[in-house]
Design a protein around this motif. Structure first.
Motif, PDB file in Angstrom:
ATOM      1  N   THR A 127     -27.996  28.216  -1.563  1.00 49.50           N
ATOM      2  CA  THR A 127     -29.050  27.232  -1.761  1.00 49.50           C
ATOM      3  C   THR A 127     -29.020  26.668  -3.176  1.00 49.50           C
ATOM      4  OG1 THR A 127     -30.472  28.310  -0.140  1.00 49.50           O
ATOM      5  CG2 THR A 127     -31.535  26.819  -1.706  1.00 49.50           C
ATOM      6  N   GLY A 128     -28.970  25.344  -3.255  1.00 45.87           N
ATOM      7  CA  GLY A 128     -29.006  24.668  -4.547  1.00 45.87           C
ATOM      8  C   GLY A 128     -27.683  24.626  -5.277  1.00 45.87           C
ATOM      9  N   LEU A 129     -26.636  25.225  -4.668  1.00 46.67           N
ATOM     10  CA  LEU A 129     -25.347  25.271  -5.352  1.00 46.67           C
ATOM     11  C   LEU A 129     -24.284  24.440  -4.648  1.00 46.67           C
ATOM     12  CD1 LEU A 129     -25.250  29.062  -6.228  1.00 46.67           C
ATOM     13  CD2 LEU A 129     -25.630  27.181  -7.808  1.00 46.67           C
ATOM     14  N   GLY A 130     -24.678  23.692  -3.633  1.00 44.55           N
ATOM     15  CA  GLY A 130     -23.706  22.880  -2.926  1.00 44.55           C
ATOM     16  C   GLY A 130     -22.871  23.707  -1.972  1.00 44.55           C
ATOM     17  N   GLY A 131     -22.188  24.712  -2.488  1.00 44.45           N
ATOM     18  CA  GLY A 131     -21.460  25.636  -1.631  1.00 44.45           C
ATOM     19  C   GLY A 131     -20.047  25.223  -1.314  1.00 44.45           C
ATOM     20  N   GLY A 132     -19.567  24.100  -1.847  1.00 39.00           N
ATOM     21  CA  GLY A 132     -18.181  23.720  -1.595  1.00 39.00           C
ATOM     22  C   GLY A 132     -17.850  23.584  -0.125  1.00 39.00           C
ATOM     23  N   GLY A 133     -18.818  23.130   0.685  1.00 37.72           N
ATOM     24  CA  GLY A 133     -18.552  22.968   2.105  1.00 37.72           C
ATOM     25  C   GLY A 133     -18.721  24.242   2.908  1.00 37.72           C
ATOM     26  N   MET A 134     -19.257  25.303   2.282  1.00 38.80           N
ATOM     27  CA  MET A 134     -19.428  26.575   2.985  1.00 38.80           C
ATOM     28  C   MET A 134     -20.421  26.468   4.134  1.00 38.80           C
ATOM     29  SD  MET A 134     -17.787  29.420   2.254  1.00 38.80           S
ATOM     30  CE  MET A 134     -18.898  30.826   2.413  1.00 38.80           C
ATOM     31  N   VAL A 180     -20.018  31.336  -3.676  1.00 31.44           N
ATOM     32  CA  VAL A 180     -19.252  31.091  -2.458  1.00 31.44           C
ATOM     33  C   VAL A 180     -18.709  32.401  -1.908  1.00 31.44           C
ATOM     34  CG1 VAL A 180     -17.163  30.003  -1.550  1.00 31.44           C
ATOM     35  CG2 VAL A 180     -18.676  28.723  -3.070  1.00 31.44           C
ATOM     36  N   TRP A 181     -18.076  33.203  -2.759  1.00 34.13           N
ATOM     37  CA  TRP A 181     -17.535  34.478  -2.288  1.00 34.13           C
ATOM     38  C   TRP A 181     -18.649  35.469  -1.964  1.00 34.13           C
ATOM     39  CZ3 TRP A 181     -13.589  32.722  -0.615  1.00 34.13           C
ATOM     40  CH2 TRP A 181     -12.576  32.123  -1.337  1.00 34.13           C
ATOM     41  N   ARG A 182     -19.752  35.366  -2.684  1.00 34.27           N
ATOM     42  CA  ARG A 182     -20.896  36.234  -2.387  1.00 34.27           C
ATOM     43  C   ARG A 182     -21.380  35.977  -0.953  1.00 34.27           C
ATOM     44  NH1 ARG A 182     -23.162  35.710  -7.059  1.00 34.27           N
ATOM     45  NH2 ARG A 182     -24.685  34.070  -6.616  1.00 34.27           N
ATOM     46  N   ALA A 183     -21.500  34.701  -0.601  1.00 36.32           N
ATOM     47  CA  ALA A 183     -21.928  34.351   0.759  1.00 36.32           C
ATOM     48  C   ALA A 183     -20.881  34.780   1.784  1.00 36.32           C
ATOM     49  CB  ALA A 183     -22.183  32.847   0.848  1.00 36.32           C
ATOM     50  N   TYR A 184     -19.612  34.632   1.421  1.00 35.61           N
ATOM     51  CA  TYR A 184     -18.548  34.969   2.366  1.00 35.61           C
ATOM     52  C   TYR A 184     -18.573  36.458   2.711  1.00 35.61           C
ATOM     53  CZ  TYR A 184     -14.016  34.871   4.665  1.00 35.61           C
ATOM     54  OH  TYR A 184     -13.016  34.959   5.598  1.00 35.61           O
ATOM     55  N   LEU A 185     -18.850  37.319   1.732  1.00 33.60           N
ATOM     56  CA  LEU A 185     -18.944  38.755   2.012  1.00 33.60           C
ATOM     57  C   LEU A 185     -20.043  39.038   3.032  1.00 33.60           C
ATOM     58  CD1 LEU A 185     -18.547  40.423  -1.517  1.00 33.60           C
ATOM     59  CD2 LEU A 185     -16.796  39.971   0.202  1.00 33.60           C
ATOM     60  N   ARG A 186     -21.139  38.335   2.906  1.00 27.91           N
ATOM     61  CA  ARG A 186     -22.243  38.547   3.857  1.00 27.91           C
ATOM     62  C   ARG A 186     -21.873  38.032   5.252  1.00 27.91           C
ATOM     63  NH1 ARG A 186     -25.898  40.296   0.176  1.00 27.91           N
ATOM     64  NH2 ARG A 186     -26.191  39.086  -1.741  1.00 27.91           N
ATOM     65  N   LEU A 187     -21.118  36.948   5.309  1.00 29.66           N
ATOM     66  CA  LEU A 187     -20.716  36.410   6.609  1.00 29.66           C
ATOM     67  C   LEU A 187     -19.722  37.344   7.301  1.00 29.66           C
ATOM     68  CD1 LEU A 187     -20.398  32.631   5.720  1.00 29.66           C
ATOM     69  CD2 LEU A 187     -22.219  33.746   7.029  1.00 29.66           C
ATOM     70  N   VAL A 188     -18.857  38.003   6.539  1.00 29.61           N
ATOM     71  CA  VAL A 188     -17.957  39.001   7.120  1.00 29.61           C
ATOM     72  C   VAL A 188     -18.775  40.124   7.760  1.00 29.61           C
ATOM     73  CG1 VAL A 188     -16.232  40.768   6.595  1.00 29.61           C
ATOM     74  CG2 VAL A 188     -16.005  38.485   5.617  1.00 29.61           C
ATOM     75  N   LEU A 189     -19.813  40.564   7.059  1.00 26.44           N
ATOM     76  CA  LEU A 189     -20.684  41.599   7.622  1.00 26.44           C
ATOM     77  C   LEU A 189     -21.389  41.084   8.877  1.00 26.44           C
ATOM     78  CD1 LEU A 189     -22.151  44.289   7.666  1.00 26.44           C
ATOM     79  CD2 LEU A 189     -23.772  43.373   5.974  1.00 26.44           C
ATOM     80  N   CYS A 196     -11.073  28.177 -12.165  1.00 26.81           N
ATOM     81  CA  CYS A 196     -11.497  29.157 -11.165  1.00 26.81           C
ATOM     82  C   CYS A 196     -12.147  28.447  -9.970  1.00 26.81           C
ATOM     83  CB  CYS A 196     -12.480  30.141 -11.787  1.00 26.81           C
ATOM     84  SG  CYS A 196     -13.107  31.380 -10.646  1.00 26.81           S
ATOM     85  N   LEU A 197     -12.991  27.467 -10.255  1.00 28.86           N
ATOM     86  CA  LEU A 197     -13.621  26.692  -9.185  1.00 28.86           C
ATOM     87  C   LEU A 197     -12.559  25.930  -8.392  1.00 28.86           C
ATOM     88  CD1 LEU A 197     -16.090  25.620  -7.727  1.00 28.86           C
ATOM     89  CD2 LEU A 197     -16.349  23.907  -9.521  1.00 28.86           C
ATOM     90  N   LEU A 198     -11.525  25.475  -9.071  1.00 30.72           N
ATOM     91  CA  LEU A 198     -10.455  24.751  -8.403  1.00 30.72           C
ATOM     92  C   LEU A 198      -9.784  25.642  -7.340  1.00 30.72           C
ATOM     93  CD1 LEU A 198      -9.017  22.027  -8.416  1.00 30.72           C
ATOM     94  CD2 LEU A 198      -7.439  22.935 -10.123  1.00 30.72           C
ATOM     95  N   VAL A 199      -9.640  26.929  -7.621  1.00 29.71           N
ATOM     96  CA  VAL A 199      -9.077  27.853  -6.632  1.00 29.71           C
ATOM     97  C   VAL A 199      -9.957  27.877  -5.386  1.00 29.71           C
ATOM     98  CG1 VAL A 199      -8.485  30.259  -6.140  1.00 29.71           C
ATOM     99  CG2 VAL A 199      -7.946  29.267  -8.380  1.00 29.71           C
ATOM    100  N   ALA A 203     -22.185  42.672  -3.148  1.00 30.17           N
ATOM    101  CA  ALA A 203     -22.008  41.217  -3.257  1.00 30.17           C
ATOM    102  C   ALA A 203     -22.575  40.648  -4.548  1.00 30.17           C
ATOM    103  CB  ALA A 203     -22.648  40.522  -2.053  1.00 30.17           C
ATOM    104  N   SER A 204     -23.612  41.272  -5.081  1.00 26.72           N
ATOM    105  CA  SER A 204     -24.220  40.739  -6.310  1.00 26.72           C
ATOM    106  C   SER A 204     -23.247  40.765  -7.487  1.00 26.72           C
ATOM    107  CB  SER A 204     -25.477  41.535  -6.661  1.00 26.72           C
ATOM    108  OG  SER A 204     -25.160  42.911  -6.843  1.00 26.72           O
TER     109      SER A 204
END
Length: 591
Positions: free
Chosen positions: A247-254, A213-222, A97-100, A206-207
Motif C-alpha cells: 500500500t502506497g508503494l506502487g508495488g512494481g506491478g505486484m 515487493v519481496w516482503r509481499a512475495y514471501l507472504r504470497l508464497v505462504l 537494486c530497484l532495477l533488479v 518478512a520484516s
C-alpha cells in the motif's frame, strides 16, 4: 521508514555541502518531476498527489509508483536516466537494486541477474560503498531470479545459501528468499508439510526484507501453501497482509501476482466467476504495465477456469497463448499448472486416448506426478478416470498408488488424504469411499468430480442389474409379465420403428402428494426437473448446467425418490406446474 527509502540529502549544513551534489540532486528532481507529470496523466488525482509527495520524500517509492501507474518499461527507462545523473553512490546503489526488481517483474530474468551480478561485483571500492541492506536485497533478487530462470539452478543456489547460514545470526533477505524458493521446490517433491513449514519460516522473517515487493512475495508464497493444505481463511488473511505491504508503494506491478493468488483461492472455494474476473483484470494490468513474468501463470489460471465453465475452445486458446508467452520469455514462474491445463484440454477435445498419449511422456517421472498431485487435489482421480476410460488400468493403478504415498508421507494434510481416498475408491469401484471423498474434499472442483464419479458408478451398476430400470432419456418401456427374458430376447423385442410421441396424461390422484414433496428439492434439482420437462435429454441438460450426463442422472434419481415419481412423463407434468407456481426457478441455467 522503509529501509529502501532514501530522502534526498537536505540536512547537510550549507558550509559543508558539495555544490556538485546539490546540482545533481536538482537535476534528478527535475527529471523525476517531468517523468512523473508525463506518466501520472494515466492516473487519478490521488495518485498524482502521491507521486508528487514521493518525489520529495522517497524517490524509490516514486519509481515504484510510476511502475504501477504507468508501464514498467517507462519506469526502467526513467531509472536508466537517473543512473546517468552522477547521483551519490548510495542512492545509485539503491536505484540499481530497484532495477533488479523491475526487470524480474518484466520477465527479463537474464538481464536482471546480470544487473545483480554487476552490483555485487563492482570492485573493492564499489563494494565498500554498498550498504548492507542494499546488498541483502540484491542477493534476494538473485535467489529469486535463478529460480525463475531455471528451477534446478535455483534449488542448488537456495540449498547452498541455507547450508552456509549461521542460526545465531538474524536471517537476512537472501536467506529468506532462499527459504521461500525451497518452499516451492519441496512442494514439487511431494513434501507439502515441509513446504508449509518453510513458507511459514520465510514469512515470519518478512520484516527483515528491505524491499516491500519481496516482503509481499514471501507472504504470497505462504498463502499458496495454505491454499494447498485447505486453510482458506488463513490464506485469505495472509493475502490481505501482502496487500498492506504494498500500500502506497506502487508495488512494481505486484498487484497482478496478488490477484493471481486471489484467483487461485477463489477457485478452490468454488467462486469461479469471481476468480475469473480477478484473473482477467490482473492479466490486462500485467500486459499493460509490462509485468510479463506474471502473464503465463495468469493465462494458465484462466485456462483452468474456462475448463470449469465447460468452455473447451476458450481453454485451448489460453493454452496456446501461455505456451507462446513461455517460449518468448527469458524467465518463468515455475508451475505444474501449465501441463495440467493442456492435458485436460486434450482429453476434452480429443478424448481419453489422446490425453493418455500426452500424459505418458510428461508424467512418467514420479516427481512430475507428485508436483501436480500436491497442487491439484482432484488430479490423481482424474488420472485414474482417464486411464480407465482409455482402457489402460496400469496408469490408473500408478496414479492411485502415488496419491496414497503422498498422503502417507504427509500425515495430517486433509486435501492429500481426500485425494488418495478419491483415487483409490474410483479405481476399485467403492461407492462408500466416493461418498467420503465428496464430503472430505475442500477443493470445489475435486468435490464435484467425486460426486460425478459416484453418480457414474451407481448408474453403471444399475445398468448391469437391469438396463430397463435405468433413468434414460426416453420413457421406460413396459416389461411383459412372467420370467425376465434373456438379453438376446430383449434385444429382439425392441421395435425398429421410432417411439411414438406421448401426450401428457391428466393429473393423477398422486399429484397433490408430489406437489407437497417438491419443497424437498434443492435449487439444482428444480433446475434439472424444469429442463427435463422442456424435453431436453440428459446430455442437453448437462450442457446447459455445465455438468456431466452422469451428474444429471444422479440428480434425476434424487428427484424421483424425493417426490415419489417414476417416469420422465410424470416429472414433466409436475415440473411444469412448479414452474408456473414458482417462476423464479424457470431455467436457472448454470449453477
Amino acid at each position: 521508514m522503509n529501509p529502501l527509502s532514501l530522502s534526498l540529502p537536505s540536512a547537510v549544513p550549507a558550509s559543508t555541502a558539495d555544490p556538485l551534489i546539490g546540482i545533481t540532486e536538482k537535476r534528478a528532481d527535475s527529471t523525476l518531476l517531468s517523468s512523473a507529470r508525463l506518466l501520472a496523466a494515466q492516473g487519478s488525482a490521488d495518485q498524482i498527489g502521491a507521486l508528487l509527495r514521493a518525489l520529495v520524500t522517497d524517490p524509490l517509492g516514486l519509481l515504484r509508483a510510476l511502475a504501477s501507474v504507468g508501464s514498467l518499461d517507462r519506469a526502467v527507462d526513467l531509472l536508466g536516466t537517473a543512473l546517468t545523473l552522477g547521483l551519490p553512490a548510495e542512492l545509485n546503489a539503491r536505484l540499481r537494486c530497484l532495477l533488479v526488481e523491475l526487470r524480474l517483474a518484466g520477465g527479463d530474468v537474464r538481464l536482471a541477474l546480470a544487473t545483480a551480478e554487476e552490483i555485487l561485483g563492482r570492485g573493492t571500492a564499489g563494494s565498500a560503498e554498498l550498504p548492507d541492506t542494499v546488498r541483502s536485497a540484491v542477493l534476494a533478487g538473485r535467489a529469486f531470479g535463478r529460480y525463475f530462470q531455471d528451477a534446478d539452478r535455483g534449488r542448488r543456489h537456495a540449498e547452498s545459501v541455507l547450508r552456509g547460514y549461521d542460526e545465531r545470526i538474524t536471517p537476512d533477505a537472501e536467506l529468506l528468499a532462499a527459504t521461500a524458493v525451497l518452499s516451492d521446490l519441496v512442494l514439487a517433491d511431494g513434501r507439502l508439510a515441509e513446504g508449509l513449514r518453510l513458507a511459514r519460516s520465510a514469512a515470519a522473517g518478512a520484516s527483515a526484507m528491505p524491499s516491500p515487493v519481496w516482503r509481499a512475495y514471501l507472504r504470497l508464497v505462504l498463502a499458496d501453501r495454505l491454499v494447498d493444505v485447505g486453510a482458506h481463511a488463513e490464506a485469505e488473511s495472509t493475502v490481505r497482509t501482502a496487500v498492506a505491504d504494498l500500500t502506497g508503494l506502487g508495488g512494481g506491478g505486484m498487484d497482478s501476482v496478488v490477484a493471481l493468488h486471489r484467483a487461485r483461492l477463489l477457485g478452490h472455494r468454488g467462486r469461479l466467476a469471481e476468480a475469473r474476473d480477478e484473473a482477467q483484470q490482473a492479466l490486462a494490468a500485467a500486459m499493460c504495465r509490462g509485468t510479463l513474468l506474471y502473464v503465463p501463470p495468469l493465462l494458465a489460471t484462466l485456462g483452468e477456469l474456462a475448463l470449469r465453465f465447460g468452455d473447451h475452445h476458450g481453454a485451448e486458446a489460453f493454452v496456446r497463448r501461455y505456451r507462446q508467452a513461455l517460449a518468448d520469455g527469458a524467465g518463468r514462474m515455475p508451475s505444474p499448472v501449465y501441463d495440467w491445463v493442456e492435458l485436460q484440454v486434450t482429453a476434452a477435445r480429443h478424448g481419453a486416448h489422446a490425453a493418455l498419449e500426452q500424459l505418458e511422456p510428461r508424467y512418467s517421472d514420479p516427481a512430475s506426478r507428485a508436483a501436480l498431485f500436491t497442487r491439484q487435489p482432484g488430479a490423481a482421480a482424474w488420472f485414474v478416470r482417464t486411464a480407465l476410460e482409455a482402457g489402460d488400468p496400469h496408469w490408473a493403478v500408478i496414479a492411485a498408488q502415488e496419491a496414497e504415498r503422498l498422503a502417507e508421507d504427509n500425515p495430517g494434510i486433509a486435501p492429500l488424504a481426500a485425494a488418495a481416498g478419491h483415487a483409490v475408491s474410483l479405481l476399485h469401484g467403492d461407492p462408500d469411499g466416493l461418498v467420503r471423498a465428496a464430503t472430505d474434499h475442500g477443493h470445489h472442483w475435486a468435490r464435484t468430480a467425486a460426486a460425478e464419479d459416484l453418480a457414474a458408478l451407481l448408474d453403471a451398476r444399475s445398468r448391469r442389474r437391469d438396463p430397463f430400470a435405468t433413468v434414460t432419456d426416453a420413457p421406460p418401456r413396459p416389461r411383459p409379465a412372467g420370467p425376465a427374458p434373456s438379453t438376446a430376447v430383449r434385444a429382439a423385442a425392441v421395435p425398429a420403428t421410432p417411439t411414438p410421441v406421448l401426450t401428457l396424461p391428466a393429473p393423477d390422484p398422486g399429484a397433490r402428494a408430489a406437489e407437497e414433496n417438491a419443497d424437498a428439492l434443492s435449487d439444482v434439482e428444480r433446475t434439472v426437473a424444469h429442463l427435463v420437462s422442456q424435453g431436453l435429454t440428459n446430455q442437453q441438460v448437462a450442457s446447459r448446467i455445465h455438468r456431466s450426463p452422469h451428474t444429471v442422472n444422479y440428480h434425476l434419481r434424487n428427484i424421483f425418490r424425493k417426490v415419489g415419481l417414476s417416469s420422465r412423463v410424470d416429472l414433466a407434468r409436475h415440473a411444469h406446474l412448479w414452474a408456473v407456481d414458482r417462476p423464479g426457478i424457470a431455467d436457472l441455467g448454470m449453477y
